[in-house]
Design an enzyme around this catalytic site. Structure first.
Site, short mmCIF file in Angstrom:
data_model
loop_
_atom_site.label_atom_id
_atom_site.label_comp_id
_atom_site.label_asym_id
_atom_site.label_seq_id
_atom_site.Cartn_x
_atom_site.Cartn_y
_atom_site.Cartn_z
N PRO A 132 3.35 -54.26 -9.85
CA PRO A 132 3.02 -53.69 -11.15
C PRO A 132 3.54 -54.52 -12.30
O PRO A 132 4.66 -55.02 -12.27
CB PRO A 132 3.73 -52.33 -11.13
CG PRO A 132 4.69 -52.38 -10.01
CD PRO A 132 4.61 -53.69 -9.35
N GLU A 133 2.72 -54.65 -13.32
CA GLU A 133 3.16 -55.22 -14.58
C GLU A 133 3.34 -54.06 -15.56
O GLU A 133 3.29 -52.90 -15.17
CB GLU A 133 2.15 -56.27 -15.05
CG GLU A 133 1.92 -57.34 -13.98
CD GLU A 133 0.96 -58.44 -14.39
OE1 GLU A 133 0.98 -58.86 -15.55
OE2 GLU A 133 0.16 -58.87 -13.55
N HIS A 154 8.00 -47.01 5.37
CA HIS A 154 8.52 -47.58 4.11
C HIS A 154 8.81 -46.54 3.03
O HIS A 154 8.91 -46.90 1.87
CB HIS A 154 7.61 -48.67 3.57
CG HIS A 154 7.26 -49.73 4.56
ND1 HIS A 154 8.21 -50.49 5.21
CD2 HIS A 154 6.07 -50.14 5.05
CE1 HIS A 154 7.61 -51.33 6.03
NE2 HIS A 154 6.31 -51.13 5.97
N ARG A 206 7.32 -54.08 0.77
CA ARG A 206 7.94 -55.40 0.69
C ARG A 206 9.40 -55.35 0.25
O ARG A 206 10.07 -56.39 0.25
CB ARG A 206 7.12 -56.32 -0.23
CG ARG A 206 5.84 -56.79 0.43
CD ARG A 206 5.06 -57.71 -0.48
NE ARG A 206 5.65 -59.02 -0.56
CZ ARG A 206 5.16 -60.00 -1.31
NH1 ARG A 206 4.09 -59.78 -2.06
NH2 ARG A 206 5.73 -61.17 -1.33
N ARG A 232 11.26 -74.82 -25.92
CA ARG A 232 10.88 -74.85 -24.51
C ARG A 232 9.75 -75.84 -24.25
O ARG A 232 8.83 -75.97 -25.04
CB ARG A 232 10.45 -73.46 -24.05
CG ARG A 232 11.60 -72.50 -24.04
CD ARG A 232 11.22 -71.15 -23.50
NE ARG A 232 12.36 -70.27 -23.53
CZ ARG A 232 13.19 -70.10 -22.52
NH1 ARG A 232 12.97 -70.72 -21.37
NH2 ARG A 232 14.23 -69.32 -22.61
#
Length: 270
Positions: free
Chosen positions: A2-3, A90, A109, A151
């Site tokens: 998820p974002e 899970h 995961r 950067r």
DNA sequence: ATAATAACCTGAGGGC
DNA sequence: TGCCCTCAGGTTATTA
């Protein structure tokens, strides 16, 4: 998985189901997440969930005077089900509620996490040091431009850098750069203030549009009620290598940046 | 400080 | 059918 939009949609789904409920107990079946579930997590027992909120990709449950901080990693999913619901593979932990339901966390995961924070949650790990929240007015072109100046890494990696701006993950980074006409490999310092104006506007717009669509479901992600997010239907380049660019028709290109697949149009993005 | 790389996991899907 | 390989919405620790 998820974002920001998927976490926000999860929050909105949880809010009416959790707010005002008392946590009767916490059951942990498998502590093994990216950061192991702390031993004192059952300290939430007896507390009332007073609010459900989000910071970056973290979900915050205010419980008593403490905060449960939840991260979904790549494959984490929270459902609210009857206590009698059969366990699945899970299923890591349950927050047992006072109405016969449980908030159940599943994560194949195991990249997610659960923290119990006493006091101000924003001043300590894992929330301390996070960058701007993209949907607030703190996130401006001037801010982004200033953070990109020193950067030299590809701009896509800066957009995914949580100390600059939070919540933009691998899908939305490609989508935002496409919609902004900016090549993902451009050195961050090379991005102009005008381009930052575009980027900031597009980031806000795309994230909000995705939230309205229920997020992006490609494989694992689903909303709290199990329904899919429809924003996958509106992705322009992510996951579409070789497909025609929706603007110019030339094939969508891929490049690996920071070990993540990146999708772009070499004609439309400069 | 910034950048590059490896690492943590399971499961799905493609190629043979 | 099965094996082997690659890939997946994230973050952090470790190196230069």
């Amino acid at each position: 998985m998820p974002e920001l939009p998927e976490v926000e949609v999860t929050c909105r789904g949880l809010r009416p189901l959790l707010t005002g409920r008392t946590v009767k107990a916490v059951t942990v079946r498998n502590r093994s997440l990216r950061v192991p579930v702390p031993e004192d997590i059952d300290g939430f027992a007896g507390g009332v969930i007073s609010s459900v909120s989000r910071r970056a990709k973290y979900i915050l449950l205010a419980i008593g005077g403490d905060t449960a901080v939840i991260h979904l990693g790549m494959t984490g999913h929270i459902s609210v089900v009857d206590q009698s619901e059969p366990l699945k593979k899970h299923d890591h932990y349950d927050f047992i509620l006072d109405n016969g339901k449980v908030m159940r966390y599943n994560d194949p995961r195991r990249f997610g996490g659960l923290w119990r924070i006493s006091g101000d949650p924003f001043s300590c790990s894992p929330l301390a040091g996070l960058g701007a929240e993209p949907l607030t007015c703190d996130f401006t072109a001037e801010y982004l431009h200033s953070r990109l100046q020193r950067r030299h890494c590809p701009v896509k990696l800066s957009l995914m850098n949580n100390s600059i701006v939070v919540g933009v993950g691998n899908i939305y980074a490609s989508e935002v750069l496409f919609a902004s006409g900016i090549h993902p490999c451009r050195p961050s310092s090379d991005v102009s203030l005008d381009e930052c104006e575009k980027l900031v506007a597009v980031i806000k717009c795309k994230l909000e549009e995705s939230i309205k669509s229920g997020g992006t479901t490609i494989r694992n992600y689903s909303q709290v009620d199990g329904s899919r997010g429809e924003f996958a239907d509106r992705l322009r380049v992510y996951g579409k290598p070789g497909c025609a660019c929706p603007n110019c028709g030339s094939p969508v290109q891929t490049v690996t940046l920071g070990q993540r697949s990146t999708f772009y149009c070499s004609v439309c993005q400069k």
